[in-house]
Motif scaffolding. Structure first.
Motif, PDB file in Angstrom:
ATOM      1  N   ASP A 153     -46.393   1.305  16.546  1.00 36.19           N
ATOM      2  CA  ASP A 153     -46.557   0.074  15.767  1.00 36.19           C
ATOM      3  C   ASP A 153     -45.762  -1.066  16.393  1.00 36.19           C
ATOM      4  O   ASP A 153     -46.255  -2.195  16.490  1.00 36.19           O
ATOM      5  N   CYS A 168     -51.146   3.770  14.530  1.00 33.33           N
ATOM      6  CA  CYS A 168     -50.330   4.894  15.030  1.00 33.33           C
ATOM      7  C   CYS A 168     -51.235   6.026  15.517  1.00 33.33           C
ATOM      8  O   CYS A 168     -51.257   7.108  14.954  1.00 33.33           O
ATOM      9  N   GLU A 191     -53.942   8.059   8.704  1.00 30.67           N
ATOM     10  CA  GLU A 191     -52.908   7.090   8.351  1.00 30.67           C
ATOM     11  C   GLU A 191     -53.478   6.174   7.267  1.00 30.67           C
ATOM     12  O   GLU A 191     -54.403   5.412   7.510  1.00 30.67           O
ATOM     13  N   CYS A 194     -50.168   1.471   7.148  1.00 25.31           N
ATOM     14  CA  CYS A 194     -49.584   1.332   8.483  1.00 25.31           C
ATOM     15  C   CYS A 194     -48.884  -0.018   8.595  1.00 25.31           C
ATOM     16  O   CYS A 194     -49.376  -1.020   8.060  1.00 25.31           O
ATOM     17  N   GLN A 195     -47.756  -0.030   9.301  1.00 25.43           N
ATOM     18  CA  GLN A 195     -47.031  -1.285   9.485  1.00 25.43           C
ATOM     19  C   GLN A 195     -47.884  -2.316  10.218  1.00 25.43           C
ATOM     20  O   GLN A 195     -47.751  -3.504   9.996  1.00 25.43           O
ATOM     21  N   CYS A 202     -45.383   3.333   7.355  1.00 25.45           N
ATOM     22  CA  CYS A 202     -46.668   3.991   7.577  1.00 25.45           C
ATOM     23  C   CYS A 202     -46.683   5.256   6.730  1.00 25.45           C
ATOM     24  O   CYS A 202     -45.662   5.910   6.558  1.00 25.45           O
TER      25      CYS A 202
HETATM   26 ZN   LIG Z   1     -48.531   2.972  11.618  1.00 20.91          ZN
END
Ligand SMILES: [Zn+2]
Length: 606
Positions: A153, A168, A191, A194-195, A202
């Motif tokens: 990320d 990711c 995922e 997620c950031q 995440c």
């Molecule tokens: Zn992520």
């Protein structure tokens, strides 16, 4: 097994919603990772980093970020994501093998969290468990983790702004590969926050592939190389391209299953050659799945709606092979009461698969060559020539060049068949495929025998993953069928249900010595008995003395003894792989087999 908190089971196919504030109290604590760190070793004398028996590489995160960016720009997001996912998957598989070794005597959960702990140790980021509910025996898996500051990320956000898709990729591949290898069945992590999508952390959720249902199809595609190549995307919905088999797969057992690089390279070649009319020659040990790949090739070809006819040349008596292949005209010989089509005629318009082609008689070889070159055949006892339009796929487990050299196989036919050779690796050299195959065969035989087995015990998974599979996939198929029949209903298959006919295990373990070098702990499977080891030491000492001109103790060493030692050492170095051992000594595999057999060495490993 162990569950943290009281999160209720999730409805099939739905992503979890975790209430704010519930996270903190639900975090699980991990054991000390000193045991894992102890396996990491920097060897500055030879420029290697070892994590247990795996060579590692320290890569700059920025360099990874640059590579990732270039892939995205050049190949598109989907292909780049695929590459990263598969890279992570293979790392995960390898670390799951380490987990099994390092935490062999701990609880399943402590063994399983080697995955998130390795993530931390390898610099990927911090991984915290929200819920782990995994039972290898019952075949259940639910995992939910929170990732903070994952490297991927950080790099993604450095190059691209916050978007709508999770980023990711490598890490999701890792979690899926690790869990699949650990469970002995296909597990998929996704995922869900997620950031790179603007979330604070995440969050990933993992379940068995079949529990995800069709919503996971998109994620599964990233595990398949070539999935986003031109023209291939539309093929993905077709069953033969499916990576994972599900119990209700309409395609039944007849599609290849795997994810390893060597499996993928075979699939790549099959896809390449399928649309052409080229003759294909599959090479590889018995049981590696040559017929399954051939069927897939046929299905991918323009002849898909025409017959696929398979003949095992070795299974048909020599005197019958010609009438079987080319047909027979009434009265051709006593007993030929009526005319009959041969396999060539039956395969007209389609594909003829000739397995164990090396066993064909000289006369059948001549007729096959004519059929390939002229596209025509003659039935036995017939003077009429018949045109046939057949694509031939041949397969063999012997070295046809050796057969040519020995005068047993026509050179012109060999060249005609060898237009597009495809070598299939033995199963022991692509162990990543084992969990997928286990899932595949378990579903298949549950269905066939009306059983409801939940999975495999931890012990059975360990055994399946450490066994060398000399009979390859066919042997595994038989072993699992036996297990499905023997295991109690609604239970898990245990190793005594599987390995009942004296299969020999050759577990290889390695440690690092004081010089940072890798040494086998448990010498070689072939030198199981100490007296043989002593004999080898004695001869080695004498050879050394002879070479060093040491007058003492260098007589009485025969060339034959030296050769025996060399052969043993080579097989040992090659970890029991005869072909690899032959390469070490610069001889062919048949030559090696002959020498090993003549000294009684081969029987020890078979
Ligand atoms: Zn992520």
């Amino acid at each position: 097994m162990k569950t943290a908190g009281r999160t209720p089971p999730l409805p099939r196919g739905h992503l979890p919603v975790v209430q704010p504030g519930t996270l903190e109290k639900e975090k699980l604590t991990f054991p000390d990772l000193a045991d894992l760190m102890g396996r990491l070793h920097f060897s500055t004398t030879d420029g290697r980093i070892w994590l247990d028996d795996q060579r590692m590489l320290l890569v700059h995160a920025k360099a990874l970020g640059m590579l990732r960016r270039e892939m995205i720009e050049l190949l598109g997001v989907d292909m780049a994501r695929g590459f990263m996912t598969r890279m992570g998957y293979h790392a995960g598989v390898t670390d799951a093998q380490l987990a099994r070794k390092v935490r062999a005597r701990t609880s399943i959960q402590d063994m399983f969290v080697v995955g998130p702990q390795m993530h931390c140790l390898e610099g990927i980021g911090i991984s915290e468990a929200v819920r782990i509910d995994c039972d290898v025996e019952k075949g259940t898996h639910y995992g939910e983790f929170i990732w903070t500051s994952p490297v991927e990320d950080e790099e993604h956000i450095r190059h691209f702004s916050i978007g709508t898709e999770p980023a990711c990729w490598m890490q999701i591949g890792y979690a899926s590969g690790f869990s699949s290898e650990f469970m002995g069945r296909q597990v998929l992590y996704r995922e869900v926050e997620c950031q790179s999508m603007g979330h604070q952390v995440c969050r990933i959720v993992g379940k068995l592939v079949e529990e995800w249902g069709s919503e996971a199809d998109d994620d599964l595609r990233f595990m398949m190389p070539g999935a986003f190549d031109d023209g291939l995307a539309q093929n993905l919905a077709r069953p033969h391209c499916k990576l994972i088999s599900t119990p209700d797969s309409p395609d039944g057992p007849n599609h290849p299953v795997g994810i390893s690089p060597s499996f993928n390279s075979v699939m790549h070649m099959v896809r390449r050659v399928a649309p052409t009319q080229a003759t294909v020659l599959f090479l590889g040990e018995s049981g590696v799945g040559k017929e399954v790949f051939s069927r897939t090739l046929h299905r991918l070809s323009s002849r898909a709606d025409k017959p696929f006819v398979a003949v095992n040349c070795a299974a048909i008596p020599e005197q019958l092979i010609e009438s079987e292949l080319f047909g027979v005209e009434r009265g051709a010989f006593t007993g030929a009461l009526q005319s009959r089509q041969g396999r060539f005629e039956r395969a007209h318009g389609g594909t003829l698969f000739l397995d164990e082609i090396g066993t064909l008689t000289a006369s059948a070889q001549g007729k096959l060559l004519r059929a390939l070159q002229e596209g025509e055949i003659e039935r036995l006892g017939d003077s009429q020539t018949r045109k046939v339009d057949v694509r031939v796929i041949a397969a063999t487990n012997v070295d046809l060049r050796d057969e040519v050299a020995a005068g047993r196989f026509r050179e012109d036919l060999f060249f005609r068949l060898n237009v597009f050779p495809v070598r299939i690796t033995p199963l022991r050299e692509r162990r990543e495929d084992i969990p997928l195959l286990m899932t595949h065969f378990l579903s298949k035989f549950n269905l066939r025998h009306g059983r409801r087995l939940t999975g495999f015990t931890q012990r059975a998974v360990d055994a399946m993953l450490s066994y060398d599979w000399p009979g390859n996939i066919r042997e595994m198929e038989n072993v699992i069928e036996r297990g499905v029949i023997l295991a109690p209903d609604d239970g898990a298959i245990d190793s005594p249900h599987l390995f009942t006919s004296g299969e020999r295990f050759t577990e290889q373990r390695f440690s690092i010595n004081q010089d940072g070098k890798l040494v086998p702990v448990n010498a070689a499977s072939l030198v199981a008995d100490a007296s043989k080891e002593r004999e080898i030491e004695r001869v080695t000492r004498r050879v050394n003395n002879l070479l060093l001109n040491d007058s003492e103790d260098c007589d009485n060493v025969s060339l034959d003894e030296i050769e025996t030692v060399l052969l043993r050492r080579a097989v040992e170095r090659a970890q029991g792989n005869v072909a690899a051992a032959a390469r070490l000594l610069g001889i062919t595999r048949p030559q090696m087999v002959y020498r090993l057999k003549s000294r009684g060495i081969l029987n020890e490993c078979d």
